[in-house]
Design a protein around this motif. Structure first.
Motif, mmCIF file in Angstrom:
data_model
loop_
_atom_site.group_PDB
_atom_site.id
_atom_site.type_symbol
_atom_site.label_atom_id
_atom_site.label_comp_id
_atom_site.label_asym_id
_atom_site.label_seq_id
_atom_site.Cartn_x
_atom_site.Cartn_y
_atom_site.Cartn_z
ATOM 1 N N ALA A 54 26.489 91.918 6.478
ATOM 2 C CA ALA A 54 25.948 92.441 7.500
ATOM 3 C C ALA A 54 24.475 92.715 7.399
ATOM 4 O O ALA A 54 23.784 92.460 8.259
ATOM 5 C CB ALA A 54 26.697 93.708 7.769
ATOM 6 N N GLN B 268 23.169 101.838 18.082
ATOM 7 C CA GLN B 268 23.921 100.609 18.922
ATOM 8 C C GLN B 268 23.062 100.286 20.081
ATOM 9 O O GLN B 268 23.005 99.013 20.838
ATOM 10 C CB GLN B 268 25.274 100.784 19.162
ATOM 11 N N TYR C 251 17.183 99.132 13.597
ATOM 12 C CA TYR C 251 17.630 98.484 12.464
ATOM 13 C C TYR C 251 17.270 99.092 11.292
ATOM 14 O O TYR C 251 18.147 99.146 10.356
ATOM 15 C CB TYR C 251 16.656 97.148 12.869
ATOM 16 N N MET D 220 20.432 97.622 19.535
ATOM 17 C CA MET D 220 20.697 96.604 18.807
ATOM 18 C C MET D 220 21.634 95.511 19.617
ATOM 19 O O MET D 220 22.273 95.896 20.857
ATOM 20 C CB MET D 220 21.721 97.066 17.574
ATOM 21 N N LEU E 158 21.662 91.156 9.670
ATOM 22 C CA LEU E 158 20.338 91.984 10.457
ATOM 23 C C LEU E 158 19.127 91.769 10.297
ATOM 24 O O LEU E 158 18.113 91.682 10.871
ATOM 25 C CB LEU E 158 20.652 93.619 10.007
ATOM 26 N N LYS E 159 18.902 91.198 8.935
ATOM 27 C CA LYS E 159 17.383 90.739 8.486
ATOM 28 C C LYS E 159 17.277 89.474 9.371
ATOM 29 O O LYS E 159 16.383 89.422 9.700
ATOM 30 C CB LYS E 159 17.473 90.442 7.149
ATOM 31 N N GLU F 139 18.428 88.520 12.309
ATOM 32 C CA GLU F 139 18.147 88.934 13.732
ATOM 33 C C GLU F 139 16.649 89.612 13.767
ATOM 34 O O GLU F 139 16.064 89.166 14.951
ATOM 35 C CB GLU F 139 19.009 90.020 14.113
ATOM 36 N N ALA G 154 25.324 92.145 16.667
ATOM 37 C CA ALA G 154 24.884 92.991 15.275
ATOM 38 C C ALA G 154 25.709 94.275 15.249
ATOM 39 O O ALA G 154 26.044 94.881 14.009
ATOM 40 C CB ALA G 154 23.267 93.320 15.437
ATOM 41 N N TRP G 155 25.930 95.069 16.466
ATOM 42 C CA TRP G 155 26.701 96.286 16.268
ATOM 43 C C TRP G 155 28.086 96.123 15.811
ATOM 44 O O TRP G 155 28.795 96.674 15.005
ATOM 45 C CB TRP G 155 26.595 97.031 17.494
ATOM 46 N N GLN H 107 29.216 93.653 14.075
ATOM 47 C CA GLN H 107 29.049 93.441 12.433
ATOM 48 C C GLN H 107 28.818 94.708 11.653
ATOM 49 O O GLN H 107 29.714 94.900 10.708
ATOM 50 C CB GLN H 107 27.560 92.578 12.211
ATOM 51 N N VAL H 108 28.295 95.735 12.103
ATOM 52 C CA VAL H 108 27.965 96.971 11.441
ATOM 53 C C VAL H 108 29.474 97.804 11.535
ATOM 54 O O VAL H 108 29.938 98.204 10.611
ATOM 55 C CB VAL H 108 26.931 97.765 12.126
ATOM 56 N N ILE I 5 20.138 99.550 8.588
ATOM 57 C CA ILE I 5 20.181 99.004 7.219
ATOM 58 C C ILE I 5 20.142 100.039 6.208
ATOM 59 O O ILE I 5 21.149 99.859 5.146
ATOM 60 C CB ILE I 5 18.733 98.122 7.034
#
Length: 178
Positions: free
Chosen positions: A166, A109, A61, A112, A170-171, A173, A116-117, A119-120, A65
């Motif tokens: 994103a 990935q 993560y 994650m 992530l934050k 999550e 989340a992935w 979203q990235v 980030i």
């Protein structure tokens, strides 16, 4: 007293019945014990695995980030200087930089969530699209500095950076983990 065969069978069944009840009870108790022991061992293994994997997940993560911060257009434009480049050269250089960063972090990935992935990936594509669309709006002989200026104007006009959503996701999550 004479025993016929039917009486003998009934007597044998009646004398075996308590033994069968005890044997069945023992079987059920043994099964429950073994099942509980199996679940306990499985839980211990999962706990040990989570102790080992949690630091790796956190590192993943952190790296993602950092990746998102590095491809944030304002940061990317500062890091990759447009000086002396045409808009086409600068666009190619920016896209190459984004792809290199993405490729470098592709293995993250694994640690994650799928959401989340995705979203990235979407964010990376949004940044690439923004750069490409901004480049398409320029005249053929534009300089790289004009492309950089227009990308920043696009961000200011839209009032949101493509990476913000994103990063926030992530934050959130990560906060759920702790």
């Amino acid at each position: 007293m004479t025993f016929d065969t039917s009486s003998f069978i009934i007597l044998a069944i009646l004398s075996l019945f308590p033994a069968l009840v005890v044997a069945g009870g023992m079987y059920l108790l043994t099964q429950k014990y073994l099942e509980r022991d199996y679940r306990k061992r499985l839980l211990e293994i999962r706990l040990k695995n989570s102790e080992a994997i949690l630091p790796v997940r956190l590192q993943a993560y952190e790296r993602i980030i950092l990746f998102l911060e590095r491809i944030t257009p304002s940061n990317l434009l500062i890091r990759v200087s447009p000086s002396g480049l045409t808009a086409a050269e600068y666009q190619a250089h920016l896209l190459q930089e984004i792809r290199a960063e993405y490729t470098h972090n592709l293995s993250q990935q694994l640690y994650m969530s799928e959401v989340a992935w995705q979203q990235v990936k979407k964010t990376k594509e949004d940044v690439v699209t923004m750069i490409n669309q901004t480049y398409q709006s320029l005249e053929d002989k534009s300089k790289g500095t004009e492309l950089a200026k227009r990308v920043l104007e696009t961000i200011l006009h839209n009032e949101i950076d493509p990476t913000t959503q994103a990063l926030q996701f992530l934050k959130r999550e990560l906060q759920e983990v702790f």
